[in-house]
Design an enzyme around this catalytic site. Structure first.
Site, mmCIF file in Angstrom:
data_model
loop_
_atom_site.group_PDB
_atom_site.id
_atom_site.type_symbol
_atom_site.label_atom_id
_atom_site.label_comp_id
_atom_site.label_asym_id
_atom_site.label_seq_id
_atom_site.Cartn_x
_atom_site.Cartn_y
_atom_site.Cartn_z
ATOM 1 N N GLY A 137 67.638 8.829 74.149
ATOM 2 C CA GLY A 137 68.654 8.565 73.169
ATOM 3 C C GLY A 137 69.888 9.198 73.198
ATOM 4 N N GLY B 46 63.547 4.441 71.191
ATOM 5 C CA GLY B 46 62.760 5.147 72.209
ATOM 6 C C GLY B 46 63.108 6.543 72.023
ATOM 7 N N SER B 47 62.850 7.356 72.796
ATOM 8 C CA SER B 47 62.745 8.892 72.886
ATOM 9 C C SER B 47 64.012 9.392 72.374
ATOM 10 C CB SER B 47 62.086 9.444 73.789
ATOM 11 O OG SER B 47 63.079 9.130 74.865
ATOM 12 N N THR B 48 64.059 10.603 71.567
ATOM 13 C CA THR B 48 65.268 11.414 71.342
ATOM 14 C C THR B 48 65.965 11.825 72.907
ATOM 15 O OG1 THR B 48 64.154 11.925 69.181
ATOM 16 C CG2 THR B 48 66.362 13.522 70.215
ATOM 17 N N CYS C 82 56.663 5.849 66.152
ATOM 18 C CA CYS C 82 57.282 6.717 66.003
ATOM 19 C C CYS C 82 57.324 7.297 64.501
ATOM 20 C CB CYS C 82 58.859 6.219 65.930
ATOM 21 S SG CYS C 82 58.978 4.488 65.003
ATOM 22 N N GLU D 71 67.268 4.380 67.105
ATOM 23 C CA GLU D 71 65.937 4.723 66.499
ATOM 24 C C GLU D 71 65.083 5.581 67.517
ATOM 25 O OE1 GLU D 71 65.633 3.876 63.526
ATOM 26 O OE2 GLU D 71 67.066 2.272 63.286
ATOM 27 N N LYS E 232 66.730 -5.571 76.958
ATOM 28 C CA LYS E 232 65.970 -4.718 78.043
ATOM 29 C C LYS E 232 64.487 -4.203 77.392
ATOM 30 C CE LYS E 232 65.158 -0.743 79.871
ATOM 31 N NZ LYS E 232 63.544 -1.166 80.393
ATOM 32 N N GLU F 162 56.917 15.633 69.730
ATOM 33 C CA GLU F 162 56.155 14.272 69.451
ATOM 34 C C GLU F 162 55.186 14.022 70.265
ATOM 35 O OE1 GLU F 162 58.799 10.799 69.962
ATOM 36 O OE2 GLU F 162 57.883 9.872 68.035
HETATM 37 P P1 NDP Z 1 62.024 6.108 76.244
HETATM 38 O O1 NDP Z 1 62.955 6.725 75.604
HETATM 39 O O2 NDP Z 1 61.306 6.698 77.236
HETATM 40 O O3 NDP Z 1 62.317 4.621 76.684
HETATM 41 C C1 NDP Z 1 62.868 3.712 75.683
HETATM 42 C C2 NDP Z 1 63.581 2.528 76.431
HETATM 43 O O4 NDP Z 1 64.723 3.280 76.974
HETATM 44 C C3 NDP Z 1 62.783 1.732 77.450
HETATM 45 O O5 NDP Z 1 63.108 0.382 77.517
HETATM 46 C C4 NDP Z 1 63.129 2.670 78.840
HETATM 47 O O6 NDP Z 1 62.992 1.904 79.910
HETATM 48 C C5 NDP Z 1 64.700 2.731 78.374
HETATM 49 N N1 NDP Z 1 65.229 3.700 79.375
HETATM 50 C C6 NDP Z 1 64.798 4.813 80.001
HETATM 51 N N2 NDP Z 1 65.682 5.586 80.756
HETATM 52 C C7 NDP Z 1 67.067 4.929 80.013
HETATM 53 C C8 NDP Z 1 68.231 5.275 80.236
HETATM 54 N N3 NDP Z 1 68.617 6.189 81.019
HETATM 55 N N4 NDP Z 1 69.282 4.444 79.635
HETATM 56 C C9 NDP Z 1 69.063 3.350 78.923
HETATM 57 N N5 NDP Z 1 67.537 3.004 78.466
HETATM 58 C C10 NDP Z 1 66.547 3.825 79.179
HETATM 59 O O7 NDP Z 1 60.810 5.784 75.042
HETATM 60 P P2 NDP Z 1 59.288 5.042 75.211
HETATM 61 O O8 NDP Z 1 59.585 3.825 75.649
HETATM 62 O O9 NDP Z 1 58.405 6.286 75.865
HETATM 63 O O10 NDP Z 1 59.079 5.058 73.813
HETATM 64 C C11 NDP Z 1 58.597 6.022 72.866
HETATM 65 C C12 NDP Z 1 59.435 6.754 71.992
HETATM 66 O O11 NDP Z 1 60.156 5.538 71.222
HETATM 67 C C13 NDP Z 1 59.046 7.701 71.081
HETATM 68 O O12 NDP Z 1 59.695 8.756 71.088
HETATM 69 C C14 NDP Z 1 59.105 6.898 69.690
HETATM 70 O O13 NDP Z 1 59.163 7.695 68.623
HETATM 71 C C15 NDP Z 1 60.357 6.037 70.041
HETATM 72 N N6 NDP Z 1 60.244 4.892 68.803
HETATM 73 C C16 NDP Z 1 61.084 4.945 67.737
HETATM 74 C C17 NDP Z 1 61.071 3.880 66.621
HETATM 75 C C18 NDP Z 1 62.009 4.098 65.688
HETATM 76 O O14 NDP Z 1 62.199 2.970 65.257
HETATM 77 N N7 NDP Z 1 62.773 5.201 65.403
HETATM 78 C C19 NDP Z 1 60.274 2.900 67.293
HETATM 79 C C20 NDP Z 1 59.450 2.943 68.220
HETATM 80 C C21 NDP Z 1 59.548 3.757 69.015
HETATM 81 P P3 NDP Z 1 61.624 1.860 80.639
HETATM 82 O O15 NDP Z 1 60.511 1.926 79.850
HETATM 83 O O16 NDP Z 1 61.642 0.836 81.436
HETATM 84 O O17 NDP Z 1 61.833 3.021 81.350
#
Ligand code: NDP
Length: 506
Positions: free
Chosen positions: A239, A234-236, A290, A256, A182, A391
């Site tokens: 996560g 994604g975000s903490t 990130c 991550e 996804k 962040e």
């Molecule tokens: P989000 O946590 O908002 O989203 C990440 C992914 O999770 C997206 O595909 C999102 O879908 C999906 N998502 C949202 N809600 C849910 C849920 N309830 N269950 C499962 N999946 C869900 O992060 P961002 O996309 O805003 O990305 C930014 C974040 O990612 C920052 O915190 C950044 O630090 C982190 N990041 C970490 C990295 C690492 O390697 N440590 C690398 C890159 C980014 P949708 O967008 O379609 O809503």
């Protein structure tokens, strides 16, 4: 509107319409224009994709392919990326606001390099390890097997769509899994297209893509009883939801997450090198990374001179249309995110931070509808302020002053996050000492973003767990099975069994 390209789901090797027939606009963040429409899947589509992945797993062709053969397929994936680089670059720029510079010089080479590294690693990966034999009289032959986890659910963020796709799909494939990806619904086009291109070299059903709303599709995946493992970037905040959902079926889960990277500048550091490097650390991808270096901890003795150099250098950074090769900093990925970052700058000022440069929206000729922010340096930040704790994910550097190295280490580690950290100094012995103290998954000395495709990357603390990149990433996609065989045919010599058969041999 009807001429816009459509990006459907990819299920069982085919372009597939979403069950509910919904598509959503994909917006170019540099212009605000709609550049295509992407299928919005739902739980029904997740079921279909998981069934396809499960079918491909049970069919065994992929998971039982000899590593040498799988290696050839992974090389073919790398070639697919290179052969279609131009199209993928344009899609990446269009959906995510990546600069041309970044897409050409960082993303595509790193993606191809990653697939080639995995193609090599899979040939020597210890899928079967023989353990040293036990002494007589009973000789157990013992092996450790690494087997694919099964069906993997891969969820990626919007900031580096192609890289994050490859960080997850690559090792999951190398280990022999099948999967459902996804991408972020905000930036799905490059991921859907790459997945479509890869169908030419992968068996059907091995790689499926369901784009869609984070909560709807994400929840359907993380709660799905027939997905064995989730890998999430994604975000903490999200996560935490993912980890909780995974517990419902005891899914394997690697995360991550976010970061708040501290860079510690020691008094002996070369200030010109630091000024340029610290801005590269925070402005790469307009701060939407990130691992960015977002807190710069500067010793009293060099504080004001370094601030002056940071302001000068920052003023030379070109904010512009990401498709222009001269652009160093592009737009925020969405209007909502733009407002969020501006809100952080305002909160920093309200909390007493001093704006050294930037601090407001940037206007870019020809991109009037875009979401640009001036590269911003905030000085006199304390580690208690929101701009130091949360962040921001934008081009905003928080500069914090310190008096001695113990204080710097304490401030650096005083964070919920632990993804990246850095040290700026000419004294490499001191650098090693400080590196030992920093609680982060990556520590970089005298530069930033030093992520190699053959070195592990991942977080301490609330930056998540599990490691991506390199052979370490394959470890995240295997189960470990111990297989012990007894070659002793004489029941009387099976000594362990005397624990039950106390009269054995009498
Ligand atoms: P989000 O946590 O908002 O989203 C990440 C992914 O999770 C997206 O595909 C999102 O879908 C999906 N998502 C949202 N809600 C849910 C849920 N309830 N269950 C499962 N999946 C869900 O992060 P961002 O996309 O805003 O990305 C930014 C974040 O990612 C920052 O915190 C950044 O630090 C982190 N990041 C970490 C990295 C690492 O390697 N440590 C690398 C890159 C980014 P949708 O967008 O379609 O809503």
């Amino acid at each position: 509107m009807t001429d816009l390209p459509l990006y459907p789901l990819i299920i069982n090797g085919e372009r597939t319409e979403p069950a509910a027939g919904h598509y959503a606009d994909v917006i170019n963040p540099a212009t605000g224009d709609c550049i295509g429409r992407a299928a919005m899947g739902d739980a029904t589509d997740v079921d279909r994709a998981v069934a396809a992945a499960r079918g491909a797993f049970e069919q065994r062709q992929w998971r039982e392919m000899a590593p040498a053969e799988r290696s050839k397929v992974l090389y073919a994936c790398a070639h697919t990326v290179m052969q279609n680089a131009q199209e993928l670059i344009e899609l990446e720029i269009g959906c995510s606001g990546a600069t041309l510079n970044r897409a050409v010089n960082l993303d595509i080479p790193a993606v191809a390099d990653l697939w080639m590294n995995l193609a090599e690693a899979v040939k020597t990966y210890p899928f079967v390890t023989n353990q040293s034999p036990r002494p007589l009289p009973e000789q157990w032959h013992s092996q450790v097997w690494k087997e694919p986890v099964g069906v993997c659910g891969l969820i990626t963020a919007w900031n580096f769509p192609l890289l994050l796709f490859s960080w997850k799909v690559g090792p999951a494939l190398a280990a022999g899994n099948t999967m459902v990806l996804k991408p972020s619904e905000l930036t799905p086009t490059s991921s859907i297209r790459l997945a479509e291109l890869l169908q030419a070299v992968l068996p059907p059903g091995v790689l499926n893509v369901v784009n869609g709303d984070g909560a709807a599709v994400g929840d359907a995946m993380t709660l799905h009883p027939d997905i064995d493992k989730i890998s999430f970037t994604g975000s903490t905040r999200v996560g935490r939801i993912v980890q909780t959902n995974c517990a419902s079926t005891m899914k394997r889960c690697t995360l991550e997450l976010g970061g708040k990277g501290p860079g510690v500048v020691l008094p002996d550091a070369d200030l010109d090198m630091v000024a340029q490097g610290a801005l590269w650390a925070v402005y790469m991808n307009a701060g939407q990374a990130c691992e960015s270096g977002t807190r710069l901890l500067v010793h009293d003795s060099i504080y004001e001179p370094l601030l002056q150099k940071l302001a000068e250098r920052s003023g030379q950074v070109v904010v512009g249309n990401p498709a222009d090769p001269a652009t160093g900093v592009g737009p925020m990925a969405t209007e909502t995110h733009f407002k969020r970052v501006m809100g952080y700058i305002e909160s920093g000022i309200a909390d007493g931070a001093r704006v050294i440069c930037g601090g407001g929206p940037a206007s870019v000729p020809g991109c009037e509808g875009g979401f640009f922010i001036q590269p911003t340096v905030l000085a006199d930040v304390t580690n208690e302020m929101r701009v130091a704790r949360e962040e921001i994910f934008g081009p905003v550097l928080a500069v914090i002053r310190y008096s001695d190295i113990d204080e710097a280490i304490r401030i650096a580690n005083d964070s919920d996050y632990g993804l990246s950290a850095g040290i700026w100094t000419g004294d490499l012995v001191k650098a090693q000492q400080v590196a030992r103290e920093l609680r982060a998954g990556s520590v970089w000395v005298n530069d930033w973003h030093m992520m190699r495709t053959d070195a592990p990357f991942g977080g301490y603390k609330q930056s998540g767990y599990g490691r991506e990149l390199g052979a370490w990433s394959i470890d995240s996609y295997v189960e470990t099975k111990a297989v012990q065989m007894s070659f002793e045919r004489n029941p009387l010599r099976k000594n362990g069994q005397r624990i039950v058969h106390t009269r054995m041999g009498q």
